[in-house]
Every structure is written in structure tokens, then in C-alpha cells.
Design a protein around this motif. Structure first.
Motif, PDB file in Angstrom:
ATOM      1  N   GLN A 125       0.837  -1.204   0.000  1.00 21.97           N
ATOM      2  CA  GLN A 125       0.000   0.000   0.000  1.00 21.97           C
ATOM      3  C   GLN A 125       0.874   1.257   0.000  1.00 21.97           C
ATOM      4  O   GLN A 125       0.577   2.223  -0.701  1.00 21.97           O
ATOM      5  CB  GLN A 125      -0.925   0.022   1.224  1.00 21.97           C
ATOM      6  N   ALA A 126       1.943   1.240   0.782  1.00 19.93           N
ATOM      7  CA  ALA A 126       2.839   2.404   0.837  1.00 19.93           C
ATOM      8  C   ALA A 126       3.511   2.629  -0.516  1.00 19.93           C
ATOM      9  O   ALA A 126       3.640   3.767  -0.982  1.00 19.93           O
ATOM     10  CB  ALA A 126       3.882   2.218   1.939  1.00 19.93           C
ATOM     11  N   ARG A 127       3.928   1.540  -1.165  1.00 23.10           N
ATOM     12  CA  ARG A 127       4.502   1.679  -2.509  1.00 23.10           C
ATOM     13  C   ARG A 127       3.453   2.222  -3.485  1.00 23.10           C
ATOM     14  O   ARG A 127       3.772   3.008  -4.381  1.00 23.10           O
ATOM     15  CB  ARG A 127       5.054   0.337  -2.998  1.00 23.10           C
ATOM     16  N   GLY A 128       2.201   1.814  -3.298  1.00 24.40           N
ATOM     17  CA  GLY A 128       1.121   2.326  -4.137  1.00 24.40           C
ATOM     18  C   GLY A 128       0.936   3.824  -3.968  1.00 24.40           C
ATOM     19  O   GLY A 128       0.695   4.547  -4.939  1.00 24.40           O
ATOM     20  N   ILE A 129       1.072   4.304  -2.748  1.00 25.05           N
ATOM     21  CA  ILE A 129       0.975   5.748  -2.497  1.00 25.05           C
ATOM     22  C   ILE A 129       2.124   6.464  -3.199  1.00 25.05           C
ATOM     23  O   ILE A 129       1.915   7.514  -3.820  1.00 25.05           O
ATOM     24  CB  ILE A 129       0.962   6.043  -0.978  1.00 25.05           C
ATOM     25  N   HIS A 130       3.304   5.902  -3.120  1.00 26.83           N
ATOM     26  CA  HIS A 130       4.455   6.478  -3.815  1.00 26.83           C
ATOM     27  C   HIS A 130       4.171   6.587  -5.307  1.00 26.83           C
ATOM     28  O   HIS A 130       4.400   7.627  -5.930  1.00 26.83           O
ATOM     29  CB  HIS A 130       5.689   5.602  -3.562  1.00 26.83           C
ATOM     30  N   ARG A 131       3.635   5.510  -5.860  1.00 27.70           N
ATOM     31  CA  ARG A 131       3.309   5.488  -7.286  1.00 27.70           C
ATOM     32  C   ARG A 131       2.224   6.522  -7.616  1.00 27.70           C
ATOM     33  O   ARG A 131       2.301   7.219  -8.626  1.00 27.70           O
ATOM     34  CB  ARG A 131       2.859   4.081  -7.699  1.00 27.70           C
ATOM     35  N   MET A 132       1.239   6.646  -6.742  1.00 25.58           N
ATOM     36  CA  MET A 132       0.159   7.611  -6.970  1.00 25.58           C
ATOM     37  C   MET A 132       0.715   9.039  -7.052  1.00 25.58           C
ATOM     38  O   MET A 132       0.312   9.822  -7.907  1.00 25.58           O
ATOM     39  CB  MET A 132      -0.894   7.518  -5.862  1.00 25.58           C
ATOM     40  N   ILE A 133       1.628   9.360  -6.161  1.00 25.29           N
ATOM     41  CA  ILE A 133       2.220  10.696  -6.178  1.00 25.29           C
ATOM     42  C   ILE A 133       3.062  10.867  -7.434  1.00 25.29           C
ATOM     43  O   ILE A 133       2.995  11.909  -8.098  1.00 25.29           O
ATOM     44  CB  ILE A 133       3.037  10.943  -4.891  1.00 25.29           C
ATOM     45  N   HIS A 134       3.822   9.848  -7.767  1.00 24.70           N
ATOM     46  CA  HIS A 134       4.644   9.907  -8.979  1.00 24.70           C
ATOM     47  C   HIS A 134       3.780  10.140 -10.213  1.00 24.70           C
ATOM     48  O   HIS A 134       4.172  10.859 -11.137  1.00 24.70           O
ATOM     49  CB  HIS A 134       5.461   8.618  -9.128  1.00 24.70           C
ATOM     50  N   GLU A 135       2.589   9.542 -10.224  1.00 27.92           N
ATOM     51  CA  GLU A 135       1.688   9.651 -11.376  1.00 27.92           C
ATOM     52  C   GLU A 135       0.723  10.839 -11.271  1.00 27.92           C
ATOM     53  O   GLU A 135      -0.229  10.925 -12.040  1.00 27.92           O
ATOM     54  CB  GLU A 135       0.902   8.351 -11.531  1.00 27.92           C
ATOM     55  N   ASP A 136       0.955  11.723 -10.305  1.00 24.70           N
ATOM     56  CA  ASP A 136       0.134  12.927 -10.135  1.00 24.70           C
ATOM     57  C   ASP A 136      -1.346  12.615  -9.907  1.00 24.70           C
ATOM     58  O   ASP A 136      -2.238  13.266 -10.446  1.00 24.70           O
ATOM     59  CB  ASP A 136       0.290  13.872 -11.340  1.00 24.70           C
ATOM     60  N   THR A 137      -1.606  11.626  -9.072  1.00 27.49           N
ATOM     61  CA  THR A 137      -2.976  11.241  -8.735  1.00 27.49           C
ATOM     62  C   THR A 137      -3.625  12.352  -7.904  1.00 27.49           C
ATOM     63  O   THR A 137      -2.950  13.088  -7.185  1.00 27.49           O
ATOM     64  CB  THR A 137      -2.968   9.915  -7.954  1.00 27.49           C
ATOM     65  N   TYR A 138      -4.928  12.447  -7.992  1.00 23.83           N
ATOM     66  CA  TYR A 138      -5.719  13.446  -7.264  1.00 23.83           C
ATOM     67  C   TYR A 138      -5.440  13.356  -5.760  1.00 23.83           C
ATOM     68  O   TYR A 138      -5.398  12.258  -5.182  1.00 23.83           O
ATOM     69  CB  TYR A 138      -7.203  13.215  -7.560  1.00 23.83           C
ATOM     70  N   CYS A 139      -5.252  14.501  -5.122  1.00 19.83           N
ATOM     71  CA  CYS A 139      -4.846  14.595  -3.710  1.00 19.83           C
ATOM     72  C   CYS A 139      -5.745  13.782  -2.777  1.00 19.83           C
ATOM     73  O   CYS A 139      -5.251  13.058  -1.907  1.00 19.83           O
ATOM     74  CB  CYS A 139      -4.869  16.048  -3.242  1.00 19.83           C
ATOM     75  N   ILE A 140      -7.039  13.903  -2.943  1.00 13.30           N
ATOM     76  CA  ILE A 140      -7.974  13.229  -2.039  1.00 13.30           C
ATOM     77  C   ILE A 140      -7.833  11.711  -2.145  1.00 13.30           C
ATOM     78  O   ILE A 140      -7.927  10.996  -1.141  1.00 13.30           O
ATOM     79  CB  ILE A 140      -9.429  13.680  -2.328  1.00 13.30           C
ATOM     80  N   ASP A 141      -7.576  11.215  -3.342  1.00 12.71           N
ATOM     81  CA  ASP A 141      -7.380   9.778  -3.511  1.00 12.71           C
ATOM     82  C   ASP A 141      -6.125   9.308  -2.772  1.00 12.71           C
ATOM     83  O   ASP A 141      -6.123   8.233  -2.149  1.00 12.71           O
ATOM     84  CB  ASP A 141      -7.280   9.416  -4.996  1.00 12.71           C
ATOM     85  N   ILE A 142      -5.093  10.115  -2.803  1.00 18.94           N
ATOM     86  CA  ILE A 142      -3.855   9.777  -2.078  1.00 18.94           C
ATOM     87  C   ILE A 142      -4.109   9.811  -0.578  1.00 18.94           C
ATOM     88  O   ILE A 142      -3.707   8.904   0.159  1.00 18.94           O
ATOM     89  CB  ILE A 142      -2.716  10.738  -2.465  1.00 18.94           C
TER      90      ILE A 142
END
Length: 105
Positions: A34-51
């Protein structure tokens, strides 16, 4: 800051979580993912609320692990110390300090 000295244990004596060790390790492995997924989400510019939602999920998962370990500690280590005639006050103080750290986080 006061440092509590861990109790000495006879050789072969396990910690309270030993019977659930594999379950804890599997849960922590999922949390790592899950933590790696959060890293990936930030790297991919995912919407803030989703992160933030994913961060909340990781926090909740870690809290559940911590509460399980605390429960195991109380049932095994604290009760064992009392049954073995060791100082109950020191074990309870140690558990209270752990609870205080969990509540602050």
C-alpha cells in the motif's frame, strides 16, 4: 526521556505475538505494498484526495497491527509476568507507555 529495559526471557521463550507471527508478517507485507502504491500515486500525479484516502487506509492498517500486538502483549507478557511472580507494576507501566505512544500518533 526514560528508557525501559526489556525484560530478560529464558532461552526459547517467545513473545506474545509468536503464534500469529505469520499473520502479522503477511499484513505488514500488504501494508508495504500500500505504501509503494501511495508512492506510485504521487509519482503519477494522482488526485490529492485519492492519495489521502490511501494514506488513511495505511494508517488504519498499522493501527490494527499495533492494537493486535498490544493485545498479545497484555495477554502473554503482562499476564505471564504476573503469573511468574514478577513485578506487575513495571509491566503495566510499560504497557501504559506503549498505549500513550499509540494514542499520540
Amino acid at each position: 526521556m526514560t528508557t525501559l529495559i526489556p525484560p530478560t526471557r529464558p532461552p526459547g521463550a517467545g513473545h506474545g505475538y509468536i503464534s500469529d507471527k505469520d499473520r502479522y508478517l503477511a499484513r505488514l507485507k500488504r501494508i508495504e505494498g500500500q505504501a509503494r502504491g501511495i508512492h506510485r500515486m504521487i509519482h503519477e500525479d494522482t488526485y490529492c484526495i485519492d492519495i489521502l484516502t490511501q494514506i488513511s487506509a495505511v494508517n488504519a492498517a498499522l493501527e490494527n497491527v499495533a492494537l493486535g500486538l498490544l493485545d498479545d502483549h497484555l495477554k502473554h507478557c503482562v499476564v505471564g509476568a504476573i503469573n511468574d511472580g514478577q513485578e506487575a507494576d513495571a509491566k503495566l507501566k510499560e504497557a501504559s507507555a506503549a498505549i500513550a505512544r499509540l494514542v499520540k500518533s
